[in-house]
Design a protein around this motif. Structure first.
Motif, PDB file in Angstrom:
ATOM      1  N   UNK A   1      12.121   9.243 -25.586  1.00  0.00           N
ATOM      2  CA  UNK A   1      11.516   8.246 -24.739  1.00  0.00           C
ATOM      3  C   UNK A   1      12.498   7.131 -24.436  1.00  0.00           C
ATOM      4  N   UNK A   2      12.268   6.390 -23.355  1.00  0.00           N
ATOM      5  CA  UNK A   2      13.136   5.291 -22.963  1.00  0.00           C
ATOM      6  C   UNK A   2      12.706   4.018 -23.680  1.00  0.00           C
ATOM      7  N   UNK A   3      13.698   3.184 -23.990  1.00  0.00           N
ATOM      8  CA  UNK A   3      13.460   1.904 -24.636  1.00  0.00           C
ATOM      9  C   UNK A   3      13.955   0.821 -23.698  1.00  0.00           C
ATOM     10  N   UNK A   4      13.076  -0.093 -23.278  1.00  0.00           N
ATOM     11  CA  UNK A   4      13.424  -1.185 -22.354  1.00  0.00           C
ATOM     12  C   UNK A   4      12.752  -2.443 -22.891  1.00  0.00           C
ATOM     13  N   UNK A   5      13.554  -3.339 -23.526  1.00  0.00           N
ATOM     14  CA  UNK A   5      13.029  -4.529 -24.163  1.00  0.00           C
ATOM     15  C   UNK A   5      13.603  -5.749 -23.470  1.00  0.00           C
ATOM     16  N   UNK A   6      12.710  -6.709 -23.125  1.00  0.00           N
ATOM     17  CA  UNK A   6      13.100  -7.965 -22.488  1.00  0.00           C
ATOM     18  C   UNK A   6      12.772  -9.086 -23.464  1.00  0.00           C
ATOM     19  N   UNK A   7      13.815  -9.862 -23.803  1.00  0.00           N
ATOM     20  CA  UNK A   7      13.634 -10.966 -24.745  1.00  0.00           C
ATOM     21  C   UNK A   7      14.005 -12.254 -24.015  1.00  0.00           C
ATOM     22  N   UNK A   8      13.038 -13.118 -23.668  1.00  0.00           N
ATOM     23  CA  UNK A   8      13.359 -14.376 -22.990  1.00  0.00           C
ATOM     24  C   UNK A   8      13.894 -15.419 -23.973  1.00  0.00           C
ATOM     25  N   UNK A   9      14.630 -16.372 -23.408  1.00  0.00           N
ATOM     26  CA  UNK A   9      15.162 -17.463 -24.222  1.00  0.00           C
ATOM     27  C   UNK A   9      15.328 -18.671 -23.329  1.00  0.00           C
ATOM     28  N   UNK A  10      15.626 -19.833 -23.939  1.00  0.00           N
ATOM     29  CA  UNK A  10      15.806 -21.094 -23.242  1.00  0.00           C
ATOM     30  C   UNK A  10      17.072 -21.751 -23.749  1.00  0.00           C
ATOM     31  N   UNK A  11      17.609 -22.662 -22.890  1.00  0.00           N
ATOM     32  CA  UNK A  11      18.785 -23.421 -23.297  1.00  0.00           C
ATOM     33  C   UNK A  11      19.626 -23.851 -22.112  1.00  0.00           C
ATOM     34  N   UNK A  12      20.230 -24.977 -22.212  1.00  0.00           N
ATOM     35  CA  UNK A  12      21.119 -25.510 -21.184  1.00  0.00           C
ATOM     36  C   UNK A  12      22.349 -26.103 -21.859  1.00  0.00           C
TER      37      UNK A  12
ATOM     38  N   UNK B   1      18.148  -8.215 -21.793  1.00  0.00           N
ATOM     39  CA  UNK B   1      17.453  -6.932 -21.716  1.00  0.00           C
ATOM     40  C   UNK B   1      18.287  -5.906 -22.451  1.00  0.00           C
ATOM     41  N   UNK B   2      17.644  -5.162 -23.405  1.00  0.00           N
ATOM     42  CA  UNK B   2      18.272  -4.047 -24.096  1.00  0.00           C
ATOM     43  C   UNK B   2      17.588  -2.780 -23.610  1.00  0.00           C
ATOM     44  N   UNK B   3      18.395  -1.777 -23.151  1.00  0.00           N
ATOM     45  CA  UNK B   3      17.853  -0.594 -22.514  1.00  0.00           C
ATOM     46  C   UNK B   3      18.490   0.642 -23.100  1.00  0.00           C
ATOM     47  N   UNK B   4      17.687   1.602 -23.553  1.00  0.00           N
ATOM     48  CA  UNK B   4      18.136   2.909 -24.052  1.00  0.00           C
ATOM     49  C   UNK B   4      17.437   3.936 -23.190  1.00  0.00           C
ATOM     50  N   UNK B   5      18.198   4.708 -22.418  1.00  0.00           N
ATOM     51  CA  UNK B   5      17.608   5.653 -21.484  1.00  0.00           C
ATOM     52  C   UNK B   5      16.880   6.758 -22.203  1.00  0.00           C
ATOM     53  N   UNK B   6      17.492   7.335 -23.287  1.00  0.00           N
ATOM     54  CA  UNK B   6      16.882   8.446 -24.022  1.00  0.00           C
ATOM     55  C   UNK B   6      17.090   8.164 -25.502  1.00  0.00           C
ATOM     56  N   UNK B   7      16.066   7.770 -26.178  1.00  0.00           N
ATOM     57  CA  UNK B   7      16.199   7.323 -27.567  1.00  0.00           C
ATOM     58  C   UNK B   7      16.463   8.495 -28.485  1.00  0.00           C
TER      59      UNK B   7
END
Length: 1183
Positions: A895-906, A935-941
């Motif tokens: 299966x594909x793994x697609x993780x989005x982790x938001x963050x803040x900072x200036x 974003x961390x993405x693994x096409x085929x885990x």
């Protein structure tokens, strides 16, 4: 004189049938018939004995009473015998019964009399009487009777109806009596009496009521001729006995009882003058039927003990003569009394009217100088016995000794007709042309008598007195002709022709002889009647016609005709009148006629003049001819008219009328004003357009139609439509208007109507098409997104209201704080909701605003509330780990793994990733960073991708880290080393070890299968087993089994299974294992809902489901209810229950399916239920 006669025939003229004696030898009861004349009107006559001589008033009315009972026939031996005839007088000889009855005179009023008839019980019948009304001035009076006394006018109701009609053409009154649903007691004799002034007429008729299929029965005289008592049901209908209320009521007796009194014997022994009293006493209404029955009964001759010889049945004597009544006594010593009409005759010494003589046993009464008053019934009583007779006095006829002579004379002369009769004091009747001459107080005829001479005198004779006059006496008639002629006419002065001016008096005069002759005036053949204006004068020989004021209608040929003469006097009258035009009848102010253009004008003006004047119509110098096509003038009779078929504006102007005749000339003028609807206004202008309104203006029409403009109507339509809609129903006085409530974005056109008093003009040309458009509302949620030393980034959200014009883009403006000079930052509109203002000076403060633009213009700007300092600000970094990544993130291999982790900072943070403390190779895992997330993405885990990933975000000296645990799982391997540990009875004990490869996920259970060695078909024994040892039971003795086991984790069962190397044979003999004693756990439980029903909204036409879960042991019975009513065998519902989950599916619900739904679970331990509300909404189609 009329005498009783034998009746051998039925009323219809057919002979009566003979009836043989019954079994007892007795003859049936005979039918009795009696004709009774009304009693005399003498004051001394108190008895009701019938008299053969009818009175003058009832000369044509023979009263008749009859009832026919069953078996009322005369036996054959009595049919031809004269002694079968019964007479009212005792001892009357049969030779007198055969004398013919004198025919009564014809009816003087009735032209059609009601006839006797028969009706069955329950049937309807109608009796009709007709009276001719040619010589009657008013309607005659009619009365209907039953019997002698009962007036049927008071008995009308549901069984009796009286009806009267009059035919105006034939002059005949028709009187009808309707009997409805006849009963037995309706039978009897009826009488119809008609009277008019001094005329009287009557007729009797019988009604017989029969029952269908009526057979022979015994006869009870009191029931056959019964009189209804006041308390019975049949009293008061057609029975006169109900009127006799003064009688004592007798208790009703049943009809089948034997009568207490033998009425037949009483009647046989009674005198005829006592019959009515006996009938009244014993309730017998049909006296005629009773007497007819008695007449047919054989009469027993009784020998008198007191009389050796009785009186003769009847005696006759001439008027003025003498009669001897002789009776021979058996016992001369018996005291004798004589009676006249029931009253005793006493001898008086001074009167020689009655003389009583005794000669041996004979007793004689002599009546001298017989008169009409002596015509009566006489009887003599000797002790208890009586004998009766009747005396008839015959008058000698009055003869005319000298007849009247013919007379010929002229009008206004005296006529005297004279005749002489044979006896003084005789009554004579004077007739003219067969009609009796009226001799009343107001009559022109006078009658006088002097001894034997009689005179008829006419004092002032007229031509109507001409005719044949006759005088009638009882012994003869004399007639003569009287001729009355006119005197010769002489004309002393004839009528003269005259010519009179209109309005002047008229006097026509003539003189004729004889002077007392009246006459009639005629104009053009029409009779002239005197009135307030016309006066007709006749004085001796002079006849004059005077008219106070002459009129045109008075002109013509006048004729005077003397009454009774063929000659006439004639003259012509001519009326002259100058011409005049009567404009005042038009009722138009200033003689001005206003007409709407396009209509037809017909102006009729009355004119007068004698002779008829010549009329000329003119407009200016132009003469209007009668032969004109559109405009023409016509003159006829007493008026002239101007006709314009279709009026136009050019027809306005003054019209002159000229009248001429031999008496003079007259002129008049009429003004005609043609008005029209106004011209249409010019096309309106639309200078201003809003979101749903516009402003329009226009100019008044060039021509107002001759009438002031009252206002305007405004209409609007969509450009692509053809239907105009009126915007105002009250007139607009101004020349501007603001239409509202238009649809934004739709092109419109408007037009104008002008209105005056005549009507509405044609519409103006449509305006140019315009489209109502509205600017959008201001942008929302304007905030600062980022600030640097030279730039400021702002963001916002679109306006809440955009409108039909749409949104073309945004315009961003800024200004230095303290100034009002707004600078446009973006030269071209931006469609994005985020914009960066660049080229700013560090350290300055600015204000920012944003406008939304569309085709209607710019919206209200949205401005930041506070100024912005142009200087970059450091914001420590912070990682916002999503909730689902704070736990172990599990995915299957492949299966594909697609993780989005938001963050803040200036300023923009630096992002690094490590796996197990080592950098991540980009070939295995792809990482992409932005300003706000990574974003961390693994096409085929793969399983190698499992591990802990560390994310680091750094801004200068500020650092933030986060760890993500990623687990890639796969199917487990098979269990290790499956062995058969023991076999006993039908049981096998298996033991195994967990698999070496758990698929990177804990083992959740095992699946054990068995297979017979013969077939090697595998069957599952148990699933989801958690232990590593198990005992398989209930094996078949004699079979040999192999076993295999699958391992199971979160991904599923292992692809392969581990099989036992050896087989287990189940033998018949073996050791019995002693089972350990233990108590089974009680898993029974009452129903309990672990998940209740939830209130649900459904869309009509789309399936809806209701779900809940229940736990119970034993398995409960689930019942679904709607509004507390169980749902049973309804195809619109489907119910499922699986593993405790209960589902109700409603197929395509409608609003009717909304309501309260209940799921109820029941088992032996109890019950439970949950409720929810279902609301079904109907989708509305938007236009």
């Amino acid at each position: 004189m009329p005498e009783p006669t034998k009746k051998d025939e039925m009323p219809n003229g057919q002979p009566e049938e003979s009836v043989a004696p019954d079994s007892n030898g007795a003859l049936p009861l005979p039918e009795i018939s009696l004709e009774v004349s009304p009693p005399p009107d003498d004051d001394d006559a108190a008895a009701t004995t019938p008299s053969p001589t009818p009175q003058a008033e009832d000369a044509n009315s023979v009263k008749k009473l009859s009832i026919d009972l069953p078996n009322d026939s005369v036996p054959v031996p009595a049919m031809g015998r004269k002694d079968s005839v019964w007479s009212l007088g005792e001892g009357q000889g049969p030779e007198e019964l055969d004398k013919p009855i004198d025919t009564p005179p014809l009816s003087t009023l009735l032209i059609e009399s009601p006839q006797s008839a028969t009706v069955t019980v329950g049937g309807d019948i109608t009796f009709v009487a007709k009276v001719e009304a040619k010589d009657l001035l008013r309607k005659p009076t009619i009365k209907w009777f039953k019997g002698k006394w009962m007036d049927l006018a008071s008995k009308t109701g549901k069984h009796l109806q009286l009806k009267e009609t009059f035919d105006r053409f034939t002059k005949i009154h028709t009187f009808e009596m309707h009997i409805i649903k006849a009963k037995d007691n309706y039978a009897g004799n009826y009488r119809c009496e008609v009277s008019y002034k001094d005329k009287f007429d009557s007729c009797s008729f019988d009604l017989e009521v029969k029952e269908a299929g009526q057979g022979s029965q015994s006869i009870d005289i009191r029931s056959a001729f019964k009189r209804s008592s006041e308390g019975q049901d049949d009293a008061g209908e057609l029975d006169f006995s109900g009127l006799l209320k003064h009688r004592n009521q007798r208790e009703p007796k049943q009809q089948d009882e034997t009568p207490e009194v033998d009425v037949w014997e009483i009647l046989k022994n009674a005198r005829p003058d006592q019959y009515e009293k006996i009938a009244f006493t014993y309730g017998i209404t049909d006296l005629r039927g009773l007497l007819r029955r008695m007449k047919k009964m054989p009469k027993e001759e009784k020998k008198s003990e007191a009389f050796a010889k009785k009186l003769e049945p009847a005696y006759q004597v001439d008027k003025g003569g003498k009669i001897r009544l002789v009776v021979d006594l058996a016992d001369p010593t018996v005291e004798l009394k004589w009676y006249k009409n029931g009253q005793e005759i006493r001898p008086t010494p001074n009167q020689r009217k009655y003389i009583f003589e005794h000669k041996g046993t004979q007793r004689i009464m002599v009546i001298n100088n017989c008169s009409i008053n002596d015509d009566a019934a006489y009887s003599v009583a000797a002790g208890d016995e009586k004998c009766s007779t009747e005396l008839f006095v015959k008058e000698l006829p009055i003869k005319i000794v000298k007849g009247i002579e013919p007379v010929k004379t002229t009008v206004n002369e005296r006529i005297e007709l004279e005749c002489e009769v044979s006896e003084e004091g005789a009554q004579v009747k004077w007739m003219k042309n067969g009609v009796e001459v009226p001799t009343g107080v107001r009559s022109r005829y006078r009658v006088k008598s002097e001894g034997t001479k009689h005179f008829l005198v006419i004092d002032d004779a007229s031509r109507e007195d001409t005719g044949t006059y006759s005088v009638m006496a009882s012994g003869g008639t004399s007639e003569a002709h009287v001729q009355v002629d006119l005197k010769p006419l002489k004309i002393y002065q004839d009528l003269q022709d005259m010519t009179v001016m209109l309005g002047q008096p008229i006097k026509l005069h003539c003189e004729i002889y004889p002077g007392n002759v009246p006459g009639r005036w005629y104009r053009n053949g029409q009779l002239i009647q005197p009135n307030d204006r016309i006066n007709i004068i006749h004085r001796n020989k002079v006849h004059r016609l005077e008219i106070e004021t002459s009129s045109l209608h008075d002109a013509g040929d006048y004729t005077f005709v003397p009454e009774g003469y063929s000659q006439s006097l004639s003259a012509k009258l001519h009326i002259i009148d100058p011409p005049r035009v009567h404009l005042e009848s038009l009722n138009f102010p200033d003689n001005t006629v206003t007409i709407v253009a396009g209509n037809k004008l017909r102006l009729e003006i009355p004119i007068s003049g004698e002779p008829a004047p010549r009329v000329v119509w003119m407009k200016g110098e132009r003469v209007i001819l009668e032969s004109g096509h559109r405009v023409r003038a016509e003159t006829y009779g007493d008026q002239t008219s101007l006709t314009i078929e279709v009026t136009e504006r050019e027809d306005s102007g003054n019209y002159k009328i000229v009248l001429q005749n031999e008496a003079g000339e007259a002129t008049a003028s009429v003004k005609i004003k043609v008005v029209d609807i106004p011209d249409p206004p010019e096309a309106p202008l639309v200078p201003v357009v809003g979101g749903d309104w516009c402003s329009m203006a226009w100019e008044p029409p060039k021509y107002d139609g001759g009438s002031p403009i009252l206002g305007y109507f405004v209409e609007r339509k969509k450009k692509q439509s053809s239907r105009w809609m009126r915007l105002n129903f009250d007139l607009i006085k101004e020349t501007s208007f603001e239409p509202k409530k238009m649809i934004e974005g739709v092109p419109y056109e408007v037009r104008i109507f002008a209105v005056n008093a005549i009507g509405v003009s044609k519409p103006s040309e449509p305006s140019k098409a315009f489209t109502p458009l509205a600017v959008t509302s201001e942008p929302t949620m304007l905030v600062v997104d980022d600030v640097t030393d030279t730039s400021v980034t702002v963001k916002w959200r679109p306006p809440e209201t955009i409108g039909a014009a749409g949104l073309d883009g945004y315009l961003v403006e800024y200004c230095i704080e303290g100034t009002n000079d707004w600078v446009i930052s973006n030269k071209e509109l931006t469609e994005k909701t985020r914009y960066t203002i660049t080229g700013l000076s560090p350290g300055c403060k600015i204000l920012v605003r944003v406008k939304a633009l569309n085709a209607a213009g710019a919206s209200t700007p949205r401005t930041l509330q506070h100024s912005i300092l142009v200087k970059e600000v450091i914001e420590p970094p912070k990682i916002r780990v999503p909730r689902h990544l704070k736990q172990t993130y599990t995915r299957r291999v492949g299966e594909a793994v697609n993780l989005v982790v938001p963050f803040m900072g200036k300023p923009r943070p630096k992002v690094t990733w490590l796996k197990e403390g080592q950098p991540i190779e980009p070939t295995h895992v792809s990482i992409r960073n932005t300003d706000c997330d990574s974003i961390i993405f693994i096409r085929k885990a793969e399983r190698s991708h499992s591990g802990k990933y560390e994310m680091t975000v750094q801004v200068e000296n500020h650092v933030d880290t986060a760890i993500l645990d990623i687990q890639i799982v796969d199917l487990p391997g098979p269990p290790h080393c499956v062995t058969i540990e023991d076999v006993w009875g039908v049981n096998v004990a298996l033991v195994w070890t967990p698999p070496k490869d758990n698929g990177n996920s804990p083992i959740t259970g095992y699946t054990i299968q068995k297979a017979d060695k013969k077939t090697m078909e595998w069957y599952t024994c148990i699933e989801h087993y958690h232990r590593t040892c198990i005992t398989i039971t209930e094996l078949v003795v004699g079979n040999e089994y192999f076993f295999r086991i699958f391992a199971e984790n979160t991904c599923g069962l292992s692809e392969a299974a581990t099989q036992t190397k050896k087989s287990a044979l189940i033998v018949k003999e073996g050791l019995q294992m002693k089972a350990h004693d233990y108590n089974d756990h009680d898993f029974k439980e009452a129903p309990k809902f672990t998940q209740p029903l939830i209130n649900t909204f459904a869309i009509a036409g789309y399936n809806a489901t209701l779900n809940c879960s229940v736990r119970a042991n034993p398995r409960p019975k689930v019942i679904w209810m709607k509004n507390k009513i169980a749902i049973i065998d309804d195809p619109r519902y489907r119910m499922f229950s699986n593993q405790g989950v209960c589902t109700l599916e409603i197929r395509k619900p409608s609003p009717y399916d909304g309501g309260l739904y209940t799921c109820k679970a029941i088992n032996d331990l109890g019950e439970a239920q949950v409720d929810c509300k279902l609301e079904v909404k109907v989708q509305t189609q938007e236009l």
